[in-house]
Design a protein around this motif. Sequence first.
Motif, PDB file in Angstrom:
ATOM      1  N   GLU A  63      48.215  29.152  46.644  1.00 57.99           N
ATOM      2  CA  GLU A  63      46.871  28.921  46.103  1.00 57.99           C
ATOM      3  C   GLU A  63      46.149  30.256  45.867  1.00 57.99           C
ATOM      4  O   GLU A  63      45.502  30.482  44.842  1.00 57.99           O
ATOM      5  N   LEU A  64      46.304  31.129  46.855  1.00 59.11           N
ATOM      6  CA  LEU A  64      45.657  32.456  46.736  1.00 59.11           C
ATOM      7  C   LEU A  64      46.228  33.252  45.570  1.00 59.11           C
ATOM      8  O   LEU A  64      45.488  33.896  44.814  1.00 59.11           O
ATOM      9  N   ILE A  65      47.561  33.166  45.424  1.00 65.19           N
ATOM     10  CA  ILE A  65      48.193  33.909  44.318  1.00 65.19           C
ATOM     11  C   ILE A  65      47.719  33.363  42.972  1.00 65.19           C
ATOM     12  O   ILE A  65      47.411  34.122  42.049  1.00 65.19           O
ATOM     13  N   THR A  66      47.608  32.027  42.859  1.00 67.61           N
ATOM     14  CA  THR A  66      47.128  31.424  41.616  1.00 67.61           C
ATOM     15  C   THR A  66      45.717  31.904  41.306  1.00 67.61           C
ATOM     16  O   THR A  66      45.390  32.280  40.166  1.00 67.61           O
ATOM     17  N   GLN A  67      44.879  31.882  42.337  1.00 69.26           N
ATOM     18  CA  GLN A  67      43.495  32.359  42.151  1.00 69.26           C
ATOM     19  C   GLN A  67      43.485  33.813  41.680  1.00 69.26           C
ATOM     20  O   GLN A  67      42.732  34.204  40.800  1.00 69.26           O
ATOM     21  N   LEU A  68      44.389  34.581  42.343  1.00 71.85           N
ATOM     22  CA  LEU A  68      44.461  36.010  41.997  1.00 71.85           C
ATOM     23  C   LEU A  68      44.878  36.201  40.541  1.00 71.85           C
ATOM     24  O   LEU A  68      44.291  37.001  39.799  1.00 71.85           O
ATOM     25  N   GLU A  69      45.881  35.423  40.097  1.00 70.47           N
ATOM     26  CA  GLU A  69      46.345  35.551  38.703  1.00 70.47           C
ATOM     27  C   GLU A  69      45.262  35.124  37.715  1.00 70.47           C
ATOM     28  O   GLU A  69      45.029  35.785  36.703  1.00 70.47           O
ATOM     29  N   THR A  70      44.578  34.035  38.030  1.00 73.51           N
ATOM     30  CA  THR A  70      43.508  33.557  37.142  1.00 73.51           C
ATOM     31  C   THR A  70      42.410  34.610  37.026  1.00 73.51           C
ATOM     32  O   THR A  70      41.930  34.932  35.938  1.00 73.51           O
ATOM     33  N   SER A  71      42.037  35.131  38.180  1.00 77.52           N
ATOM     34  CA  SER A  71      40.967  36.144  38.175  1.00 77.52           C
ATOM     35  C   SER A  71      41.399  37.387  37.414  1.00 77.52           C
ATOM     36  O   SER A  71      40.616  37.988  36.661  1.00 77.52           O
ATOM     37  N   THR A  72      42.669  37.765  37.621  1.00 71.84           N
ATOM     38  CA  THR A  72      43.169  38.958  36.929  1.00 71.84           C
ATOM     39  C   THR A  72      43.151  38.743  35.420  1.00 71.84           C
ATOM     40  O   THR A  72      42.721  39.615  34.658  1.00 71.84           O
ATOM     41  N   ASP A  73      43.594  37.564  34.969  1.00 74.47           N
ATOM     42  CA  ASP A  73      43.574  37.269  33.530  1.00 74.47           C
ATOM     43  C   ASP A  73      42.156  37.323  32.974  1.00 74.47           C
ATOM     44  O   ASP A  73      41.910  37.884  31.895  1.00 74.47           O
ATOM     45  N   ALA A  74      41.234  36.730  33.737  1.00 77.86           N
ATOM     46  CA  ALA A  74      39.833  36.730  33.270  1.00 77.86           C
ATOM     47  C   ALA A  74      39.314  38.152  33.157  1.00 77.86           C
ATOM     48  O   ALA A  74      38.622  38.512  32.193  1.00 77.86           O
ATOM     49  N   LEU A  75      39.686  38.959  34.165  1.00 77.49           N
ATOM     50  CA  LEU A  75      39.237  40.351  34.143  1.00 77.49           C
ATOM     51  C   LEU A  75      39.828  41.114  32.950  1.00 77.49           C
ATOM     52  O   LEU A  75      39.146  41.865  32.262  1.00 77.49           O
ATOM     53  N   LEU A  76      41.114  40.885  32.710  1.00 80.35           N
ATOM     54  CA  LEU A  76      41.764  41.560  31.582  1.00 80.35           C
ATOM     55  C   LEU A  76      41.133  41.145  30.254  1.00 80.35           C
ATOM     56  O   LEU A  76      40.911  41.972  29.367  1.00 80.35           O
ATOM     57  N   GLN A  77      40.833  39.832  30.139  1.00 84.18           N
ATOM     58  CA  GLN A  77      40.200  39.348  28.904  1.00 84.18           C
ATOM     59  C   GLN A  77      38.829  39.988  28.707  1.00 84.18           C
ATOM     60  O   GLN A  77      38.463  40.399  27.604  1.00 84.18           O
ATOM     61  N   GLU A  78      38.089  40.055  29.810  1.00 89.45           N
ATOM     62  CA  GLU A  78      36.757  40.646  29.722  1.00 89.45           C
ATOM     63  C   GLU A  78      36.858  42.126  29.342  1.00 89.45           C
ATOM     64  O   GLU A  78      36.097  42.647  28.515  1.00 89.45           O
ATOM     65  N   ASN A  79      37.834  42.794  29.959  1.00 88.63           N
ATOM     66  CA  ASN A  79      38.045  44.206  29.608  1.00 88.63           C
ATOM     67  C   ASN A  79      38.380  44.366  28.131  1.00 88.63           C
ATOM     68  O   ASN A  79      37.880  45.267  27.460  1.00 88.63           O
ATOM     69  N   GLN A  80      39.247  43.480  27.630  1.00 91.32           N
ATOM     70  CA  GLN A  80      39.641  43.553  26.223  1.00 91.32           C
ATOM     71  C   GLN A  80      38.424  43.328  25.313  1.00 91.32           C
ATOM     72  O   GLN A  80      38.234  44.008  24.317  1.00 91.32           O
ATOM     73  N   ARG A  81      37.588  42.332  25.709  1.00 96.45           N
ATOM     74  CA  ARG A  81      36.393  42.030  24.912  1.00 96.45           C
ATOM     75  C   ARG A  81      35.479  43.253  24.869  1.00 96.45           C
ATOM     76  O   ARG A  81      34.964  43.617  23.811  1.00 96.45           O
ATOM     77  N   GLN A  82      35.339  43.897  26.046  1.00 97.77           N
ATOM     78  CA  GLN A  82      34.479  45.089  26.084  1.00 97.77           C
ATOM     79  C   GLN A  82      35.072  46.225  25.258  1.00 97.77           C
ATOM     80  O   GLN A  82      34.358  46.947  24.574  1.00 97.77           O
ATOM     81  N   ALA A 107      41.960  41.355  49.797  1.00 99.49           N
ATOM     82  CA  ALA A 107      41.846  41.536  51.256  1.00 99.49           C
ATOM     83  C   ALA A 107      42.340  40.295  51.994  1.00 99.49           C
ATOM     84  O   ALA A 107      43.035  40.395  53.022  1.00 99.49           O
ATOM     85  N   ARG A 108      41.989  39.119  51.417  1.00 98.11           N
ATOM     86  CA  ARG A 108      42.408  37.867  52.085  1.00 98.11           C
ATOM     87  C   ARG A 108      43.927  37.710  52.023  1.00 98.11           C
ATOM     88  O   ARG A 108      44.564  37.259  52.979  1.00 98.11           O
ATOM     89  N   ILE A 109      44.535  38.077  50.899  1.00 99.51           N
ATOM     90  CA  ILE A 109      45.994  37.997  50.777  1.00 99.51           C
ATOM     91  C   ILE A 109      46.653  38.929  51.792  1.00 99.51           C
ATOM     92  O   ILE A 109      47.603  38.570  52.509  1.00 99.51           O
ATOM     93  N   ALA A 110      46.110  40.142  51.849  1.00 94.25           N
ATOM     94  CA  ALA A 110      46.671  41.116  52.790  1.00 94.25           C
ATOM     95  C   ALA A 110      46.577  40.579  54.220  1.00 94.25           C
ATOM     96  O   ALA A 110      47.526  40.673  55.012  1.00 94.25           O
TER      97      ALA A 110
END
Lengths: 137, 392
Positions: B58-77, B36-39
């Motif tokens: 900065e926002l894009i970097t945060q977004l990529e980091t968060s996305t990677d973390a989410l993907l990793q968590e999804n993979q772990r699950q 929402a903030r990026i938009a």
Amino acid sequence: MSQVIETRTELISLDDDEIVRCKVKQTEEHRLADAIENVRATAALVGGRRVFLLLDARTATKIDREAREYYTGPENAKVVRATAMLIGSSVGRIIGNFILRVNHPPFPFRLFSDEESANSWLRDLMAASDDDGPWES
Amino acid sequence: MAPGSHDGEEVRGRDIEGPEVHASDPLLDRLRGLQARIAQALDDRRIESSAQPATLCELITQLETSTDALLQENQRQRDQIERTNLQFGELVEVVMGLAALDYTQRATVYEGQDDATNALAIGLNMMCEELEHATTELIHTRDVALAANRAKTTFLANMSHEFRTPLNAIIGYSELLYEEYGSTAQPMMVSDLERINTAARHLLALIQDTLDISKIEAEKLELEFRPFLLPELLDDIVATITPMIHKHANRLEYIREFELSIMLGDSTRLRQVLLNLLSNASKFTTDGVVTLRVCERVGAGQHIMDFSVSDTGIGIEPDMLDRIFEAFTQADDSTTRMYGGTGLGLTISRRLCEMMGGALTVTSRVGHGSTFVASVPIPPMETGSVAAVGDS
């Protein structure tokens, strides 16, 4: 000051209160060879006396049939007067109950989830055995 | 992907929701906030035409980091779910094995798996180990027992043969002596000869019973089914048992209620059963009546011959009715002392009836007598069998 022996599967110590404490290490599986090693180590530690033992099996995972049989057989009974087994998970409860109900140890054996209660039970047994004289049976 | 390598349109076009996750996932909520903030930032840029690249990067970097973390968590699950499914599949296999008495299967205990599931696997594995061990022990014990039983049967068969040969000689020579000197010898000597003969015959009967039961138990006794003349067999049995009936001051009644003349079966073993029942009836009755009643009936779609032996003797206690068919059992120990016998006759008779496809049953009232019924099915005969009996 306590003396400690480390085996493949356990840390065995004889403390000032004359209780032997065996802490199960997180190993792959407790086998017959491990059981023999641990019983011998305990015997060596206590110099041939029969002792009260606190077995901390909160991190135990697997123990095979031969090992269970050895721990509840005559060889271990020569060394152990009573065992309080500390358990902290469903795995420990399953193993402990199985030993208690299926292998029927020939000495007092009880499961505890809290260490102080286990120590207290062992101390009570020690006191009772002092009152009754040497407990060799 | 390096920060700042995308322009605003590319970021807007990415599917940042990614794989399906739980709606209340905090990581996802943060990601949505970021989106929402990026938009908002892109809209501001467009409206004000004043780009703020540092903030956007900065926002894009945060977004990529968060996305990677989410993907990793999804993979772990996903891995966790896959491992749980695999372990439950193994647990089901082990339970199915247990249900099919196959105790060789084991479930894997996975490091990092939840405690309850691993406890289930460990518990099942320990049960399987114990059952496998117990089964192996039982099989070994059974094999040892079977071997001992075979050895016993062989021993009994050999010993029976060895005993019977000299006994037959004793019986033969005592009869010979009786024939030669019976009329001239002193009464004491005649009496002694009779005792020798009776004792030897009794011993021979005991040996024969022991041999029979050991053969039956070893499943080595085979019946010989041949057509025979039933009325003649029964007449012969009556003639054989009559002296014993009279010896105990009893009366024998023979009631014949059948039309059949030729029967297919093992006449030797049928004779053995009926003589045993009749001699028992006579033995346990004094001054009474022993009745042999033979009748034919149809039951369960087949012809059955009922051989009923009744007496008016001492009867049997209700709690002993089943036990009398067990080997070496009589109604009580005093029975053996008073009436003799091995306690094998009824066991052999019942087993023989069962081997013929029939049954041996008993009803009794203490002090009023007993009735034993040997029910034997009559197998249909092939054409030509009747002629064969006639010829023989």
